[in-house]
Design a protein around this motif. Structure first.
Motif, PDB file in Angstrom:
ATOM      1  N   PRO B  60       0.764  -1.198   0.270  1.00  0.00           N
ATOM      2  CA  PRO B  60       0.022  -0.146   0.061  1.00  0.00           C
ATOM      3  C   PRO B  60       0.854   1.262   0.116  1.00  0.00           C
ATOM      4  O   PRO B  60       0.344   2.318  -0.290  1.00  0.00           O
ATOM      5  CB  PRO B  60      -0.810  -0.079   1.428  1.00  0.00           C
ATOM      6  N   ILE B  61       2.294   1.360   0.414  1.00  0.00           N
ATOM      7  CA  ILE B  61       2.961   2.197   0.485  1.00  0.00           C
ATOM      8  C   ILE B  61       3.820   2.293  -0.663  1.00  0.00           C
ATOM      9  O   ILE B  61       5.152   2.820  -0.562  1.00  0.00           O
ATOM     10  CB  ILE B  61       3.639   2.833   1.775  1.00  0.00           C
ATOM     11  N   GLU B  62       3.472   1.833  -1.741  1.00  0.00           N
ATOM     12  CA  GLU B  62       4.335   1.395  -2.846  1.00  0.00           C
ATOM     13  C   GLU B  62       5.137   2.988  -3.376  1.00  0.00           C
ATOM     14  O   GLU B  62       6.446   2.878  -3.325  1.00  0.00           O
ATOM     15  CB  GLU B  62       3.645   0.865  -4.026  1.00  0.00           C
ATOM     16  N   PRO B  63       4.475   3.954  -3.342  1.00  0.00           N
ATOM     17  CA  PRO B  63       5.404   5.035  -3.948  1.00  0.00           C
ATOM     18  C   PRO B  63       6.548   5.460  -3.041  1.00  0.00           C
ATOM     19  O   PRO B  63       7.515   5.767  -3.515  1.00  0.00           O
ATOM     20  CB  PRO B  63       4.304   6.261  -3.871  1.00  0.00           C
ATOM     21  N   THR B  64       6.242   5.463  -1.648  1.00  0.00           N
ATOM     22  CA  THR B  64       7.291   5.709  -0.861  1.00  0.00           C
ATOM     23  C   THR B  64       8.401   4.575  -0.724  1.00  0.00           C
ATOM     24  O   THR B  64       9.603   4.986  -0.798  1.00  0.00           O
ATOM     25  CB  THR B  64       6.827   5.568   0.639  1.00  0.00           C
ATOM     26  N   ASN B  65       7.780   3.360  -0.884  1.00  0.00           N
ATOM     27  CA  ASN B  65       9.108   2.480  -1.023  1.00  0.00           C
ATOM     28  C   ASN B  65       9.573   2.190  -2.247  1.00  0.00           C
ATOM     29  O   ASN B  65      10.926   2.188  -2.199  1.00  0.00           O
ATOM     30  CB  ASN B  65       8.022   0.904  -1.067  1.00  0.00           C
ATOM     31  N   ARG B  66       9.160   2.663  -3.315  1.00  0.00           N
ATOM     32  CA  ARG B  66       9.990   2.955  -4.530  1.00  0.00           C
ATOM     33  C   ARG B  66      11.117   4.111  -4.279  1.00  0.00           C
ATOM     34  O   ARG B  66      12.236   3.894  -4.957  1.00  0.00           O
ATOM     35  CB  ARG B  66       9.139   3.121  -5.472  1.00  0.00           C
ATOM     36  N   VAL B  67      10.750   5.013  -3.487  1.00  0.00           N
ATOM     37  CA  VAL B  67      11.794   6.120  -3.380  1.00  0.00           C
ATOM     38  C   VAL B  67      12.858   5.641  -2.563  1.00  0.00           C
ATOM     39  O   VAL B  67      14.167   5.636  -3.021  1.00  0.00           O
ATOM     40  CB  VAL B  67      11.186   7.245  -2.374  1.00  0.00           C
TER      41      VAL B  67
END
Lengths: 205, 275
Positions: B60-67
């Motif tokens: 669910p926090i993929e955008p943060t994880n990708r950072v």
């Protein structure tokens, strides 16, 4: 630290793969073992030959065509999006997948020399038969590799490769699904990404 | 500092360790808290194929994880990978195997505790035998005679102990520096800081240097072991982030299976009933 985990074919995700398999008679462990042994010896003879890297890559791609059930693996990898893709997109996907799989399998192995291949045993797992092998390379730790073999069109074919409990087809399926979901569920985005990857690999050769 | 000098040695060491851990954990928590608002937008449930894929990813926090993945990728590309390549150039596989054995042996008491808490007596016994045999016959863990004696390494950590208790893996979390993890596995990090034989040894400057050196050597040796596979993934995957996420999850499931598989009790030969 998670990378160091044991290299055993403890295939966590395989039970759920059974649903995707075609109806067929299961291959006997001895037949699967003999097939992998024969395929492995062919692989070793190509890799350890004195041929140039590009010649080896060509021979390896031919070998992949002979021993891997590329279309079946491709359909598994496309998964639920097979029902979303148009017939043309499905045909294009299989053509691109065929090229990419060959390139990916030969990406590093074509540069190797002095590899060894030993078949350890075979056992039934779901609808597939898993053949456990060990691959050795000079100055590298040995790697245990499991090969999932299935009966396709009357002959044995490889349908998955398992290293350290991780399945190649599950990993690729998740990779491709991510590209599609990141692009609003469009299969066309996956096809474009695959074509770009093929172009990139060709330009680097 | 003055206060620390007057503390008993083990307390001073514990404080230093706590401070070391806090110095890493505190900024990481702040960054995490700041970025958690960047959540992935779920597709509509009517879009069955896409929604199923979203649920299966459990990220669910993929955008943060990708950072964080991109940050770690840069650190790896410009620091860890060149160091690992240099290390491979000046060592051979035998040396790297012995380094791996040594590090594995230091972690064995921690595994013993995790297996005991996880209700895995056979695995715990194996860890105990491995530590005793390899620390003595194996010259401080440099060699691994225990494997040849029928006691192979079974890796575990606190996240897997929680899994044995029935705690689900939870959403995927990619941590700065530490890499792939999850809502359950994240608890392994503080646990491994404290559950090591170094923690019970008397505090000294030499021990501190040993501790840092061992951690650095462990990181470099492990990265060296995976030079080719990681290069292959980065060159062939369409989305390397998703590929590493998938590999992490499969590997954790595989480890759990192996722990259960190897915890099968067997009757020793000497206990065989007389016929």
């Amino acid at each position: 630290m998670f990378h160091r985990r044991v290299f055993l074919g403890a295939m966590a995700g395989l039970p759920m793969l059974a649903a995707a398999s075609l109806a067929h008679a299961q291959l006997a462990p001895d037949a699967a073992k003999a097939f992998i042994d024969q395929s492995g010896q062919k692989l070793v003879s190509v890799v350890n030959s004195g041929a140039s890297t590009s010649d080896k890559a060509d021979q390896l791609r031919q070998l992949v065509d002979q021993i891997v059930a590329v279309d079946q693996v491709g359909d598994y990898v496309l998964g639920r999006y097979k029902g979303v893709a148009t017939p043309d997109q499905h045909t294009q996907f299989l053509a691109e997948f065929h090229q990419l799989l060959s390139y990916n399998i030969t990406y590093q192995i074509k540069a190797y020399t002095g590899i060894g291949f030993t078949v350890n045993g075979a056992s039934a797992m779901g609808d597939d038969t898993i053949v456990d092998t060990t691959i050795t390379r000079p100055n590298q730790p040995p790697v245990d590799v499991g090969w999932a073999v299935d009966q396709v069109d009357g002959s044995p074919k490889i349908v998955d490769v398992i290293v350290a409990g991780t399945s190649l087809r599950i990993t690729t399926r998740n990779d491709y699904a991510s590209v599609i979901t990141s692009n609003g569920g469009q299969v066309s985005a996956l096809l474009s990404a695959m074509q770009s990857q093929i172009d990139r690999i060709k330009s680097n050769q | 500092m003055l206060k620390l000098i007057h503390l008993p040695a083990n307390k001073a060491k514990s404080r230093r360790k706590q401070r070391r851990f806090t110095s890493i954990a505190a900024p990481a928590s702040l960054i995490l808290a700041g970025l958690l608002s960047a959540c992935a937008t779920p597709p509509p449930q009517s879009d069955t194929a896409d929604y199923q894929a979203y649920v299966q990813q459990d990220d669910p926090i993929e955008p943060t994880n990708r950072v964080f993945y991109n940050v770690n990728d840069k650190i790896d590309r410009y620091a860890f990978k060149p160091i690992a390549k240099g290390y491979v150039a000046i060592t051979n596989q035998t040396i790297r195997n012995h380094v791996g054995d040594f590090v594995t042996n230091i972690q064995e008491p921690g595994r013993l505790v995790y297996f005991m808490f996880g209700g895995k007596p056979r695995d715990a016994g194996t860890s105990l035998v491995r530590f005793m045999v390899n620390s003595t016959v194996g010259v401080g863990g440099i060699f691994d005679p225990a494997t040849a004696l029928g006691y192979p390494e079974t890796d575990t950590d606190f996240g897997l102990t929680l899994a044995e208790w029935g705690v689900p893996a939870g959403p995927y979390i990619y941590l700065p520096v530490f890499g792939p993890s999850g809502a359950r596995d994240i608890f392994s990090i503080p646990a491994q800081f404290f559950l090591t034989p170094v923690e019970v040894a008397p505090a000294s400057e030499a021990l501190r240097i040993f501790n840092y050196s061992e951690t650095a050597l462990h990181l470099v040796n492990t990265r060296a072991q995976f030079l080719d596979p990681i290069d292959q993934i980065q060159a062939t995957a369409l989305d390397p982030y998703a590929t590493f996420r998938s590999l992490y999850r499969q590997e954790r499931a595989s480890q759990l299976q192996l722990i259960d598989q190897r915890d099968t009790p067997t009757i020793p030969d000497w206990y065989a009933p007389a016929h």
